[in-house]
Design a protein around this motif. Sequence first.
Motif, PDB file in Angstrom:
ATOM      1  N   ILE A 125      77.650  10.558 -10.477  1.00  0.00           N
ATOM      2  CA  ILE A 125      78.876  10.146 -10.668  1.00  0.00           C
ATOM      3  C   ILE A 125      79.221   8.702 -10.688  1.00  0.00           C
ATOM      4  O   ILE A 125      79.720   8.017 -11.643  1.00  0.00           O
ATOM      5  N   VAL A 126      78.246   7.822  -9.962  1.00  0.00           N
ATOM      6  CA  VAL A 126      78.319   6.496  -9.682  1.00  0.00           C
ATOM      7  C   VAL A 126      77.508   5.794 -11.113  1.00  0.00           C
ATOM      8  O   VAL A 126      78.109   4.894 -11.804  1.00  0.00           O
ATOM      9  N   SER A 127      76.544   6.817 -11.476  1.00  0.00           N
ATOM     10  CA  SER A 127      75.783   6.348 -12.654  1.00  0.00           C
ATOM     11  C   SER A 127      76.639   6.560 -14.004  1.00  0.00           C
ATOM     12  O   SER A 127      76.336   5.842 -14.825  1.00  0.00           O
ATOM     13  N   LEU A 128      77.507   7.688 -13.958  1.00  0.00           N
ATOM     14  CA  LEU A 128      78.460   7.835 -15.137  1.00  0.00           C
ATOM     15  C   LEU A 128      79.133   6.796 -15.169  1.00  0.00           C
ATOM     16  O   LEU A 128      79.635   6.377 -16.536  1.00  0.00           O
TER      17      LEU A 128
ATOM     18  N   GLY B 298      88.117 -10.266  -9.370  1.00  0.00           N
ATOM     19  CA  GLY B 298      86.641 -10.155  -9.411  1.00  0.00           C
ATOM     20  C   GLY B 298      86.128  -9.242  -8.236  1.00  0.00           C
ATOM     21  O   GLY B 298      85.171  -9.239  -7.990  1.00  0.00           O
ATOM     22  N   GLU B 299      86.973  -8.179  -7.916  1.00  0.00           N
ATOM     23  CA  GLU B 299      86.579  -7.197  -6.847  1.00  0.00           C
ATOM     24  C   GLU B 299      85.908  -5.882  -7.516  1.00  0.00           C
ATOM     25  O   GLU B 299      86.336  -4.708  -8.192  1.00  0.00           O
ATOM     26  N   GLY B 300      84.523  -5.990  -7.467  1.00  0.00           N
ATOM     27  CA  GLY B 300      83.709  -4.997  -8.088  1.00  0.00           C
ATOM     28  C   GLY B 300      83.585  -3.704  -7.693  1.00  0.00           C
ATOM     29  O   GLY B 300      83.773  -2.652  -8.475  1.00  0.00           O
ATOM     30  N   PHE B 301      84.129  -3.314  -6.142  1.00  0.00           N
ATOM     31  CA  PHE B 301      84.178  -2.200  -5.701  1.00  0.00           C
ATOM     32  C   PHE B 301      85.514  -1.251  -6.393  1.00  0.00           C
ATOM     33  O   PHE B 301      85.539   0.070  -5.867  1.00  0.00           O
ATOM     34  N   VAL B 302      86.344  -1.778  -7.188  1.00  0.00           N
ATOM     35  CA  VAL B 302      87.450  -1.226  -7.857  1.00  0.00           C
ATOM     36  C   VAL B 302      86.560  -0.145  -8.703  1.00  0.00           C
ATOM     37  O   VAL B 302      87.366   0.974  -8.954  1.00  0.00           O
ATOM     38  N   ALA B 303      85.484  -0.492  -9.173  1.00  0.00           N
ATOM     39  CA  ALA B 303      84.943   0.784 -10.009  1.00  0.00           C
ATOM     40  C   ALA B 303      84.532   1.754  -9.447  1.00  0.00           C
ATOM     41  O   ALA B 303      84.524   2.984  -9.917  1.00  0.00           O
TER      42      ALA B 303
ATOM     43  N   GLU C 104      76.133  -0.370 -10.659  1.00  0.00           N
ATOM     44  CA  GLU C 104      74.586  -0.506 -10.820  1.00  0.00           C
ATOM     45  C   GLU C 104      73.702  -0.716  -9.595  1.00  0.00           C
ATOM     46  O   GLU C 104      72.724   0.216  -9.325  1.00  0.00           O
ATOM     47  N   GLN C 105      74.366  -1.574  -8.602  1.00  0.00           N
ATOM     48  CA  GLN C 105      73.418  -1.753  -7.418  1.00  0.00           C
ATOM     49  C   GLN C 105      73.631  -0.547  -6.406  1.00  0.00           C
ATOM     50  O   GLN C 105      72.732   0.030  -5.974  1.00  0.00           O
ATOM     51  N   ILE C 106      74.683   0.040  -6.456  1.00  0.00           N
ATOM     52  CA  ILE C 106      74.878   1.332  -5.691  1.00  0.00           C
ATOM     53  C   ILE C 106      74.037   2.432  -6.469  1.00  0.00           C
ATOM     54  O   ILE C 106      73.366   3.258  -5.434  1.00  0.00           O
ATOM     55  N   GLU C 107      73.744   2.394  -7.576  1.00  0.00           N
ATOM     56  CA  GLU C 107      73.194   3.795  -8.145  1.00  0.00           C
ATOM     57  C   GLU C 107      71.912   3.317  -7.947  1.00  0.00           C
ATOM     58  O   GLU C 107      71.066   4.544  -7.609  1.00  0.00           O
ATOM     59  N   ARG C 108      71.378   2.100  -8.014  1.00  0.00           N
ATOM     60  CA  ARG C 108      69.900   2.022  -7.919  1.00  0.00           C
ATOM     61  C   ARG C 108      69.510   2.501  -6.320  1.00  0.00           C
ATOM     62  O   ARG C 108      68.427   2.797  -6.152  1.00  0.00           O
ATOM     63  N   LEU C 109      70.281   2.189  -5.373  1.00  0.00           N
ATOM     64  CA  LEU C 109      70.072   2.643  -3.860  1.00  0.00           C
ATOM     65  C   LEU C 109      69.958   3.951  -3.659  1.00  0.00           C
ATOM     66  O   LEU C 109      69.087   4.559  -3.098  1.00  0.00           O
ATOM     67  N   LEU C 110      71.038   4.801  -4.350  1.00  0.00           N
ATOM     68  CA  LEU C 110      70.932   6.157  -4.220  1.00  0.00           C
ATOM     69  C   LEU C 110      69.839   6.813  -5.169  1.00  0.00           C
ATOM     70  O   LEU C 110      69.204   7.678  -4.576  1.00  0.00           O
TER      71      LEU C 110
END
Length: 432
Positions: A73-76, A239-244, A291-297
């Motif tokens: 879901i993060v990747s999507l 600029g709060e990225g974690f809203v995604a 993208e950073q979260i996806e890469r770690l997972l």
Amino acid sequence: MQITTEGAVYGCLGIGAFLAAGLPRLLSRLPVSVPIVFLAAGVVLYLTPLPLPSFDPVADRVWVHHLTELCVIVSLMGAGLAINRPFGWRSWAATWRLLGLAMPLTIGATALAAWALLGWPVSVALLVAAVLAPTDPVLASEVRVGEPSADKEDEDEVRFALTSEAGLNDGLAFPFVLAALALAAAGESWTGGWLAHWAWSDVLVRITVGVAVGLAVGLLLGRVLFRSRARSLRLAEQGEGFVALAATFLSYGVTEALHGYGFLAVFATACALRRSEHSHGYHRVMHAFVEQIERLLMALLLFGVGAYLASGGLAALTWRGAAVGVLLHLLIRPATGWLALLRGPGRPNERAATAFFGIRGIGSLFYLAYACGEGEFGAYEREMWAVVVFAVLISVVVHGVAAAPVTSYLDRRSARRRPDAGSRTETAPEPG
């Protein structure tokens, strides 16, 4: 002094996080992908005497299910935010061809191969075919579109087709998985009323709910983030990225609560959100975060797959099961993809590349873990895992090695055809 399991795990996590940050740039020009490195690292580390915990997707099905679910879901969300091309029947023509023709043909041909070669019941063969059907949005990062851009035409046909296909077919594989589960529960009988219920509920209703909720959440969040009257709610200016990540969980959670397809909803949310203030730089901020979260997972999961391989996970694989994986990647997907794209958008070499890169990965692991929790496949479970993991292994290696040279070749051909393409320097404005 003896190394503890806790120390070994945290040490490996630290090294893995560092590599996840640095490897993409380091390997960008080489015929080696980031997934290959993490898969190999898992194999190598589990062959050492380090006291690392075991990994078995059969015994550890629950956490495999939820970790792969989170990764997908993060990747999507990232895939939807990255697409620059406006939605349309003609502009997305390659996508509809891949979803409407290539995907069902791939499922049918793979199921036939599994049934004929392995002698499985039709439900088991259909399940494995459905599990292996979607193009993975996680491992396809090397052939996905890049970061969001203000230029609506800043996408080549191959990257766009694969990204949009991966964004949608991860959700559209669900009806076929549920059909296999229903067929198994009906004792391999095609009668009894389950087929009509499946067509109405699992196909029509759940797809509609997923798309509708996803679009509604995306449009609502777009209005709040970019145009809210309350300045404190216009988070695009902050600029709060974690809203995604919040948008991902909200869309997925609401849709699943309403019994729709959450994967479809997340991608629809991302696309609708991207249409809000299309050229705003905040889309880049959100995309970079997910993208950073996806890469770690992805790194963690592929490390686990490597551990599974090193601990004898393919012991249940026969040459017939291996043949199913080889046929899928080298014959079935390229052939069905080529047929679906025949006389479609793009040049012949672009259509051939799109047909070839039918990448299998984290989504397949999710679907198999889900199905094994919902149905009774005990007699076939380990063999199914062996076939699916082997197919993912083929994809990681073959597609990972081919991605850089193939995309570089296509980029050079495009540059020669459009000599002024390199002069365009339009970029998205910064947030705020």
